[in-house]
Design an enzyme around this catalytic site. Structure first.
Site, PDB file in Angstrom:
ATOM      1  N   HIS A 130       5.227   6.367   0.991  1.00  0.00           N
ATOM      2  CA  HIS A 130       6.053   5.551   0.203  1.00  0.00           C
ATOM      3  C   HIS A 130       5.290   4.208  -0.178  1.00  0.00           C
ATOM      4  CE1 HIS A 130       6.336   4.814   4.446  1.00  0.00           C
ATOM      5  NE2 HIS A 130       6.554   3.230   4.191  1.00  0.00           N
ATOM      6  N   SER A 185       0.874  -1.242   0.017  1.00  0.00           N
ATOM      7  CA  SER A 185      -0.012  -0.131  -0.063  1.00  0.00           C
ATOM      8  C   SER A 185       1.076   1.315   0.023  1.00  0.00           C
ATOM      9  CB  SER A 185      -0.983   0.173   1.336  1.00  0.00           C
ATOM     10  OG  SER A 185      -0.158  -0.216   2.542  1.00  0.00           O
ATOM     11  N   HIS A 225       4.151   6.541   8.073  1.00  0.00           N
ATOM     12  CA  HIS A 225       4.185   6.227   9.312  1.00  0.00           C
ATOM     13  C   HIS A 225       4.128   7.340   9.899  1.00  0.00           C
ATOM     14  CE1 HIS A 225       4.754   2.338   7.856  1.00  0.00           C
ATOM     15  NE2 HIS A 225       5.509   2.492   7.305  1.00  0.00           N
ATOM     16  N   GLU A 230      11.572   3.356   8.772  1.00  0.00           N
ATOM     17  CA  GLU A 230      11.855   2.010   8.402  1.00  0.00           C
ATOM     18  C   GLU A 230      12.986   2.219   7.241  1.00  0.00           C
ATOM     19  OE1 GLU A 230       7.576  -0.086   7.514  1.00  0.00           O
ATOM     20  OE2 GLU A 230       8.315   1.333   6.041  1.00  0.00           O
ATOM     21  N   ARG A 280      -2.538   4.008   5.646  1.00  0.00           N
ATOM     22  CA  ARG A 280      -2.616   3.777   4.232  1.00  0.00           C
ATOM     23  C   ARG A 280      -3.653   4.675   3.640  1.00  0.00           C
ATOM     24  NH1 ARG A 280      -2.484  -0.824   7.392  1.00  0.00           N
ATOM     25  NH2 ARG A 280      -0.553  -1.974   7.241  1.00  0.00           N
ATOM     26  N   LYS A 305       7.414   4.725  13.604  1.00  0.00           N
ATOM     27  CA  LYS A 305       7.945   3.245  12.740  1.00  0.00           C
ATOM     28  C   LYS A 305       8.912   3.781  11.742  1.00  0.00           C
ATOM     29  CE  LYS A 305       6.047  -0.774  10.643  1.00  0.00           C
ATOM     30  NZ  LYS A 305       5.358  -1.028   9.426  1.00  0.00           N
ATOM     31  N   LYS A 312      -6.569  -3.275   2.718  1.00  0.00           N
ATOM     32  CA  LYS A 312      -6.867  -2.969   4.103  1.00  0.00           C
ATOM     33  C   LYS A 312      -7.359  -1.481   4.667  1.00  0.00           C
ATOM     34  CE  LYS A 312      -2.689  -5.406   5.807  1.00  0.00           C
ATOM     35  NZ  LYS A 312      -1.210  -5.200   6.136  1.00  0.00           N
ATOM     36  N   GLN A 315       1.650   4.341   1.822  1.00  0.00           N
ATOM     37  CA  GLN A 315       1.484   4.612   3.119  1.00  0.00           C
ATOM     38  C   GLN A 315       2.394   5.573   3.985  1.00  0.00           C
ATOM     39  OE1 GLN A 315       4.273   1.138   5.045  1.00  0.00           O
ATOM     40  NE2 GLN A 315       2.490   0.183   3.731  1.00  0.00           N
TER      41      GLN A 315
HETATM   42 ZN   LIG Z   1       6.123   1.666   5.448  1.00  0.00          ZN
END
Ligand SMILES: [Zn+2]
Length: 421
Positions: A276, A108, A112, A137, A295, A135, A301, A110
């Site tokens: 991203h 997806s 964070h 990443e 998302r 979060k 989802k 998304q």
């Molecule tokens: Zn991510």
């Protein structure tokens, strides 16, 4: 006797539907190489390998002299292994989750939340935002790895708005004109014009999206069939995403976000609020322990378009590669050290002509993955040498020195996640 601080792990595989199938997946290949007992099902997706102590995929300890069965249990009873600063800062838990991902169909669109927003979202809607942590990443390519990351320079978006009338239709003339007029303005004006355009797009009525997308798909398909190159509007990618997610608004997001194709060893870092999507390929990924993802497309989802449009960093930039630094102490070591406390990833490329390689001791628990090569690992607290080959995963306690003896003259490729405070 000292507690054994180094031991091999058997890591959890997640069979999410977007993963590569069977032995096409690097996750499956690593698994098959490290464990001769593993049977790979060719009709099953192998999406993620989780190397850590997350409750939904706590790694098993592969040493029956150790009484605890999983890494999570072992860490909770041997907190000093985390390193003193890590133990105090992260309440006695491993702060990161290390993964291998094998992506067949897009994940997806998304972003964070930062810590502040994560706390707020968790309070308001704990069913969608299960914890209060951020979060960040980082993805480092193992094979050619394609993803979307951050907003494109405004000039590029403006060009797409000219060349893709279906996109312009969704955004509307006012927002389009505002963005065109912002190219020579200061960054705040450009950011707000960008936010306005992106929000118009993402909040478009579903039926209008489906209609415009089908017009665009038809146009690209016809032009491509006539032998025309449609790469100036990312024709192939648009068709590919539409096939995976028909009628999905996320297909249009490719005109707003940078398309990156990482070569092996190249990385992208997804800090808070950067939009991203991973599209295709294999990578190692490291993240802070959290589940908070907002998302807005390319997913079945829960989607939360208003929150996503509100939170994003509307900072256009082409410059999205995250570069590692070469270690001064170790000529074979590259360090990917993002501007967050939760994790650092190291890549070690050791030529097969070396017979023994010493893994740097750090004041943090770490997890080491062998992507290529064959070694035996020894350390002061390990009772017997530990054989490791491609796919092998080793836990290393804080300040423990580990020596790797190369058992075949093949180049070594290792990745290691730790927390350098
Ligand atoms: Zn991510």
């Amino acid at each position: 006797m000292a507690v054994q601080q180094v031991f091999p792990l058997s890591c959890a595989v997640q069979h999410y539907a977007w993963g590569k199938m069977g032995s096409n997946s690097e996750v499956a290949r690593l698994l098959a190489s490290s464990d001769p007992q593993a049977r790979i099902s060719e009709d099953k997706p192998y999406a993620e390998l989780w190397m850590g102590s997350h409750p939904r995929g706590d790694a098993k300890i592969l040493d029956n002299r150790i009484s605890q069965k999983t890494l999570g249990q072992w860490i909770s009873e041997n907190q000093d292994c985390l390193g003193s600063k890590v133990k105090d800062t992260f309440n006695g838990k491993l702060p990161f989750l290390f993964k291998v991902l094998s992506v067949e169909t897009a994940l997806s669109i998304q972003a964070h939340p930062n810590k502040e927003l994560a706390e707020k979202l968790h309070l308001q809607a704990p069913q969608h935002y299960p914890d209060a942590n951020h979060k960040p990443e980082m993805a480092i390519a193992l094979t050619s790895f394609q993803g979307l990351c951050g907003f494109r320079p405004v000039e590029e978006i403006v060009t797409f708005l000219t060349k893709v009338p279906e996109l312009r239709f969704l955004i509307g003339d006012n927002a389009t004109a505002q963005l065109k007029g912002s190219t020579s303005s200061d960054s705040q004006v450009a950011a707000s014009a960008l936010q306005s355009c992106f929000s118009h797009l993402m909040k478009s009525e579903k039926n209008v999206v489906v209609e415009q997308l089908s017009l665009l798909v038809k146009r690209i398909s016809q032009q491509a069939a006539a032998g025309n190159n449609m790469e100036d509007i990312c024709g192939e990618l648009l068709l590919q995403l539409h096939q995976q997610y028909p009628g999905d608004i996320g297909c249009f997001a490719i005109y707003f976000l940078n398309l990156l194709t990482l070569k092996p060893g190249e990385a992208m870092f997804l800090e808070a609020n950067v939009p991203h999507a991973y599209l295709k390929g294999d990578c190692v990924e490291c993240m802070a322990c959290s589940d908070n993802t907002v998302r807005a497309g390319l997913t079945p989802k829960f989607i939360d378009v208003p929150t996503l449009c509100e939170m994003l960093s509307y900072i256009p930039s082409k410059d999205r590669l995250f570069l590692p630094t070469r270690s001064q102490e170790d000529p074979y070591l590259s360090v990917y050290d993002p501007p967050v406390p939760d994790f650092t990833v190291m890549k070690m490329e050791v030529p097969g002509s070396i017979t023994e390689y010493k893994v740097l001791a750090v004041d943090s628990a770490s997890i080491l993955l062998v992507v290529q090569g064959r070694v035996t690992a020894s350390s002061p607290t390990a009772q017997t040498p530990i054989p490791l080959q491609r796919g092998g995963v080793l836990f290393i306690g804080a300040n423990e020195s580990v020596s790797l003896k190369l058992t075949v003259p093949e180049d070594l490729l290792l990745f290691r996640a730790c927390c350098l405070l």
